[in-house]
Design a protein around this motif. Structure first.
Motif, PDB file in Angstrom:
ATOM      1  N   ASP A 180       0.826  -1.209   0.000  1.00 34.70           N
ATOM      2  CA  ASP A 180       0.000   0.000   0.000  1.00 34.70           C
ATOM      3  C   ASP A 180       0.864   1.266   0.000  1.00 34.70           C
ATOM      4  O   ASP A 180       1.738   1.442   0.857  1.00 34.70           O
ATOM      5  CB  ASP A 180      -0.936   0.019   1.210  1.00 34.70           C
ATOM      6  N   PHE A 219      -2.790  -6.139  -7.228  1.00 37.07           N
ATOM      7  CA  PHE A 219      -3.836  -5.346  -6.586  1.00 37.07           C
ATOM      8  C   PHE A 219      -4.718  -6.181  -5.665  1.00 37.07           C
ATOM      9  O   PHE A 219      -5.440  -5.626  -4.832  1.00 37.07           O
ATOM     10  CB  PHE A 219      -4.642  -4.561  -7.626  1.00 37.07           C
ATOM     11  N   ARG A 276      -2.414  -2.050  -2.562  1.00 40.29           N
ATOM     12  CA  ARG A 276      -2.640  -0.954  -3.506  1.00 40.29           C
ATOM     13  C   ARG A 276      -1.396  -0.069  -3.565  1.00 40.29           C
ATOM     14  O   ARG A 276      -1.258   0.891  -2.810  1.00 40.29           O
ATOM     15  CB  ARG A 276      -3.852  -0.125  -3.105  1.00 40.29           C
TER      16      ARG A 276
END
Length: 182
Positions: A93, A118, A122
């Protein structure tokens, strides 16, 4: 009688030379402040990620992903016998990711890899690094880092191999024709 042996009409690229060019590109633009994560697509991309990780001196572990269940031909080809595990040992992330693959052709493997990434997290961005871009794109995918680019005889596959000292080379088998035994 047909020829039992044939050779590609294209020159076979020197994979280890391409690696040196790719390494220089990445090293020249590497933003250590962004703390990039290197992830390789099994098999050849994972080897590439492992070698780049070592040669770039990145301290965090690199990751590997298997795209077998994300391929768009899964329904027609079935499950592969060489399915590997996805191993991304760091948080993605908000991070910069360098996604590694050995050969860029249609772009379908990269699309599958992005889906897998994904599902794990992210990232802020994903930059693609490939050893060799042989053309033939079917999807709008391009690599930021490329060891070499050339059209390559479509009758042949390029398969990345490595020796015991981790040097790369390409094996160049003929593609299987539809209906041929695999």
């Amino acid at each position: 009688m047909t020829d039992m042996f044939s050779t590609p009409t294209s020159l076979i690229p020197d994979a280890d030379h391409l690696y040196i060019q790719l390494l220089a590109q990445i090293r020249g633009s590497l933003d250590t402040e962004a703390n990039p994560v290197i992830i390789g697509i099994h098999r050849g991309g994972a080897w590439l990620a492992e070698r780049l990780h070592k040669d770039l001196g990145i301290s965090e572990p690199f990751g590997t992903i298997d795209i077998s269940f994300y391929r768009d031909d899964f329904a027609t080809t079935g499950i592969r016998t060489n399915v590997k595990t996805t191993d991304v040992p760091v948080e993605l992330d908000g991070r910069a990711v360098i996604l590694c693959d050995d050969i860029l052709n249609s772009g379908r493997s990269v699309r599958a890899a992005l889906n897998e990434i994904f599902d794990v997290g992210r990232p802020a961005r994903v930059d693609l690094a490939v050893l060799f871009d042989r053309g033939g794109r079917e999807l709008p995918i391009a690599a930021l880092f490329v060891g070499g680019t050339a059209e390559f005889d479509v009758s042949y596959k390029l398969v990345l191999e490595r020796d015991s000292s981790n040097r790369f080379c390409f094996r160049v088998p003929l593609r299987q024709k539809s209906g041929d035994a695999q």
